[in-house]
Design a protein around this motif. Structure first.
Motif, mmCIF file in Angstrom:
data_model
loop_
_atom_site.group_PDB
_atom_site.id
_atom_site.type_symbol
_atom_site.label_atom_id
_atom_site.label_comp_id
_atom_site.label_asym_id
_atom_site.label_seq_id
_atom_site.Cartn_x
_atom_site.Cartn_y
_atom_site.Cartn_z
ATOM 1 N N ARG A 1 -32.847 -39.887 7.746
ATOM 2 C CA ARG A 1 -33.607 -39.875 9.008
ATOM 3 C C ARG A 1 -34.683 -38.798 9.034
ATOM 4 N N GLN A 2 -34.605 -37.831 8.147
ATOM 5 C CA GLN A 2 -35.591 -36.756 8.083
ATOM 6 C C GLN A 2 -35.780 -36.100 9.462
ATOM 7 N N PHE A 3 -34.684 -35.643 10.011
ATOM 8 C CA PHE A 3 -34.749 -34.988 11.309
ATOM 9 C C PHE A 3 -35.599 -33.720 11.243
ATOM 10 N N ASP A 4 -36.280 -33.434 12.316
ATOM 11 C CA ASP A 4 -36.979 -32.161 12.446
ATOM 12 C C ASP A 4 -36.031 -31.084 12.965
ATOM 13 N N ILE A 5 -35.090 -31.501 13.817
ATOM 14 C CA ILE A 5 -34.174 -30.556 14.463
ATOM 15 C C ILE A 5 -32.774 -31.158 14.454
ATOM 16 N N VAL A 6 -31.796 -30.356 14.091
ATOM 17 C CA VAL A 6 -30.392 -30.715 14.270
ATOM 18 C C VAL A 6 -29.788 -29.708 15.248
ATOM 19 N N HIS A 7 -29.218 -30.238 16.328
ATOM 20 C CA HIS A 7 -28.655 -29.404 17.400
ATOM 21 C C HIS A 7 -27.161 -29.705 17.478
ATOM 22 N N THR A 8 -26.316 -28.707 17.186
ATOM 23 C CA THR A 8 -24.879 -28.927 17.109
ATOM 24 C C THR A 8 -24.150 -28.387 18.338
ATOM 25 N N VAL B 1 -32.290 -25.745 12.711
ATOM 26 C CA VAL B 1 -30.895 -25.988 13.078
ATOM 27 C C VAL B 1 -30.554 -25.081 14.253
ATOM 28 N N VAL B 2 -30.060 -25.691 15.329
ATOM 29 C CA VAL B 2 -29.739 -24.976 16.566
ATOM 30 C C VAL B 2 -28.291 -25.280 16.929
ATOM 31 N N ASN B 3 -27.606 -24.301 17.489
ATOM 32 C CA ASN B 3 -26.253 -24.525 17.998
ATOM 33 C C ASN B 3 -26.167 -24.061 19.442
ATOM 34 N N THR B 4 -25.508 -24.855 20.285
ATOM 35 C CA THR B 4 -25.166 -24.384 21.619
ATOM 36 C C THR B 4 -23.727 -23.883 21.594
ATOM 37 N N ALA B 5 -23.538 -22.604 21.869
ATOM 38 C CA ALA B 5 -22.212 -21.993 21.937
ATOM 39 C C ALA B 5 -21.709 -22.116 23.371
ATOM 40 N N HIS B 6 -20.988 -23.187 23.662
ATOM 41 C CA HIS B 6 -20.482 -23.406 25.013
ATOM 42 C C HIS B 6 -19.425 -22.360 25.365
ATOM 43 N N ASN B 7 -18.701 -21.908 24.379
ATOM 44 C CA ASN B 7 -17.812 -20.751 24.471
ATOM 45 C C ASN B 7 -17.545 -20.314 23.043
ATOM 46 N N LEU B 8 -17.034 -19.127 22.848
ATOM 47 C CA LEU B 8 -16.830 -18.608 21.491
ATOM 48 C C LEU B 8 -15.428 -18.044 21.345
ATOM 49 N N CYS C 1 -20.902 -15.346 9.789
ATOM 50 C CA CYS C 1 -21.315 -15.979 8.522
ATOM 51 C C CYS C 1 -22.023 -17.305 8.776
ATOM 52 N N LEU C 2 -21.455 -18.114 9.666
ATOM 53 C CA LEU C 2 -22.037 -19.440 9.921
ATOM 54 C C LEU C 2 -23.405 -19.324 10.571
ATOM 55 N N PHE C 3 -23.522 -18.509 11.597
ATOM 56 C CA PHE C 3 -24.796 -18.390 12.305
ATOM 57 C C PHE C 3 -25.886 -17.868 11.381
ATOM 58 N N ARG C 4 -25.586 -16.818 10.644
ATOM 59 C CA ARG C 4 -26.628 -16.192 9.828
ATOM 60 C C ARG C 4 -26.990 -17.018 8.606
ATOM 61 N N ALA C 5 -26.065 -17.848 8.145
ATOM 62 C CA ALA C 5 -26.353 -18.661 6.966
ATOM 63 C C ALA C 5 -27.104 -19.937 7.304
ATOM 64 N N THR C 6 -26.918 -20.468 8.508
ATOM 65 C CA THR C 6 -27.427 -21.816 8.778
ATOM 66 C C THR C 6 -28.290 -21.955 10.020
ATOM 67 N N MET C 7 -28.193 -21.057 11.000
ATOM 68 C CA MET C 7 -28.810 -21.292 12.303
ATOM 69 C C MET C 7 -30.176 -20.621 12.443
ATOM 70 N N ASP C 8 -31.093 -21.349 13.049
ATOM 71 C CA ASP C 8 -32.369 -20.758 13.446
ATOM 72 C C ASP C 8 -32.300 -20.191 14.852
ATOM 73 N N ALA C 9 -31.413 -20.753 15.670
ATOM 74 C CA ALA C 9 -31.254 -20.264 17.037
ATOM 75 C C ALA C 9 -29.863 -20.620 17.534
ATOM 76 N N VAL C 10 -29.339 -19.767 18.392
ATOM 77 C CA VAL C 10 -28.083 -20.037 19.086
ATOM 78 C C VAL C 10 -28.379 -20.007 20.577
ATOM 79 N N CYS D 1 -38.923 -22.500 17.399
ATOM 80 C CA CYS D 1 -38.317 -22.425 16.065
ATOM 81 C C CYS D 1 -39.168 -23.165 15.034
ATOM 82 N N LEU D 2 -39.690 -24.335 15.409
ATOM 83 C CA LEU D 2 -40.539 -25.083 14.489
ATOM 84 C C LEU D 2 -41.813 -24.315 14.168
ATOM 85 N N THR D 3 -42.381 -23.691 15.169
ATOM 86 C CA THR D 3 -43.596 -22.907 14.952
ATOM 87 C C THR D 3 -43.340 -21.756 13.994
ATOM 88 N N LYS D 4 -42.188 -21.088 14.156
ATOM 89 C CA LYS D 4 -41.848 -19.995 13.254
ATOM 90 C C LYS D 4 -41.674 -20.479 11.824
#
Length: 405
Positions: free
Chosen positions: A104-111, A132-139, A159-168, A397-400
């Motif tokens: 699908r060649q996504f521009d953004i994946v939001h988990t 790649v963005v994640n919404t932390a509904h709770n932690l 580890c997960l955030f710093r290895a994979t996420m552009d924004a939380v 995030c895309l601009t960055k």
């Protein structure tokens, strides 16, 4: 093209695409059943689908959500998510997500939700999805009571955030502040975006509300207390049951109905029976008629020990109900103490009973608080506000990353 041998292939492909192409967005969530996170995602998709080419990816989806998404033309892809660790299944899920991201060649994946955050973000990273963005509904490192487990979950999230996420994205400012204070993620990459509420969803007829009161054996002069929560430890429902004898001593016409399901069902039933309040405490199971149930209610209660920004409280306020809740997570960003309801400390049955009793014995007060709560949702927690802020984060995030936004 002379630049094709000098630039990465994904950059060349982006430059070759037409300017008018809508951004491709994948919303990835462990499950789409009944609950706050699925409601959040449905609200977000309903607002964003006109501007983004959205695909929902989930482990399972209920028929109502499936039909609503089909109506607005949002495709659903299912992959075998498992909530608990299942190595063989998790590998299959990773491969399925990786192939889907490449195709699908996504521009953004939001988990959303922990398993989707883990596998979805890793698959997106390996597929070289730009953002790649994640919404932390709770932690877990905030919610769990055990110190060793909190540390383990902090390390995992770090580890997960710093290895994979552009924004939380966090659903409350307090959760964002906690992430920043504990150095879990770079402050410039953590954004607080309050949940939004589609107010029209909460409409219900007076006739339906009265039918429900009769079905639960609640008379016209009785006080119906409603809670909407999964029957799990962090919702604090055992505190509500413990508070009920003290509450009945002050307000003997009170009835409590809890909408939700979970592993603590039998434990809560037994607790109510032991305390002699079983006839005033009803577990109504998972329900699709929450607007009617809230219309039937006199007071809404949520005694959680940990929260992000509860959708259930937002729904109650949108329905014009006064709220008694515990002052945890971002609840105080929703409920203004003594204005739209009362905030109490968690795990304190006496404080919970006292606060509920004030409203149970004072109908004009709960009506006034409910009206102020409804106004607060209308002005500060509308769904378009959440969607606009989320879309702005995607584009930032895309601009960055040097991609067109």
């Amino acid at each position: 093209m002379i630049f094709s041998s000098r630039l990465p292939r994904d950059v060349v492909a982006a430059m070759a695409e037409p300017e008018s192409r809508r951004l491709r967005l994948a919303q990835v969530v462990t499950r789409m059943d009944i609950g706050g996170v699925p409601d959040h995602i449905m609200t977000l998709i309903a607002e964003l689908h006109r501007d983004f080419d959205i695909t929902l990816v989930c482990g399972e989806i209920d028929d109502v959500h499936q039909a609503a998404l089909a109506q607005i033309g949002v495709p659903v892809e299912t992959v075998p998510f498992r909530r608990l660790l299942s190595p063989l299944v998790d590998i299959r899920t990773f491969l399925a997500l990786f192939k889907l991201c490449k195709a699908r060649q996504f521009d953004i994946v939001h988990t959303h939700m922990s398993k989707a955050a883990l596998i979805g973000s890793l698959a997106a990273a390996f597929a070289r999805i730009p953002v790649v963005v994640n919404t932390a509904h709770n932690l877990g490192f905030i919610a769990l009571p055990n110190r060793a487990l909190r540390l383990l979950f902090w390390i995992y999230d770090f580890c997960l955030f710093r290895a994979t996420m552009d924004a939380v994205i966090t659903v409350s400012t307090k959760v964002r502040d906690r992430i920043v204070e504990t150095r879990l993620f770079a402050p410039a990459r953590v954004f607080a975006v309050h949940n939004g509420m589609a107010l029209e969803k909460m409409s219900a007829s007076a006739a339906d509300a009265q039918d429900l009161r009769r079905a639960f054996g609640v008379g016209p002069d009785d006080v119906l207390i409603v809670s909407v929560a999964r029957l799990v430890w962090f919702k604090g429902l055992s505190t509500l049951v413990s508070a009920l004898p003290m509450l009945l001593a002050k307000a003997p016409t009170v009835h409590v109905v809890v909408a939700g399901e979970g592993q603590l069902r039998q434990e809560l039933i037994k607790q109510a029976e032991v305390l002699g309040v079983g006839s005033r405490f009803t577990l109504a199971g998972e329900r699709r008629d929450i607007p009617a149930l809230l219309a039937a209610a006199d007071i809404f209660v949520l005694p959680s020990v940990s929260e992000g920004l509860p959708i259930s409280i937002m729904e109650a306020m949108a329905a014009g109900k006064s709220v008694v809740a515990t002052n945890v997570g971002g609840v105080s960003e929703l409920v203004e103490d003594k204005e739209t309801g009362f905030l109490v400390v968690p795990r304190d049955p006496q404080a919970l009973a006292d606060a509920i009793a004030i409203l149970a014995l004072d109908p004009p007060l709960r009506t006034a608080m409910g009206a102020r709560g409804r106004k607060r949702i209308e002005t500060e927690f509308a769904a378009p506000n959440m969607a606009k802020r989320t879309a702005a984060i995607y584009r930032e995030c895309l601009t960055k990353k040097g991609r067109r936004s």
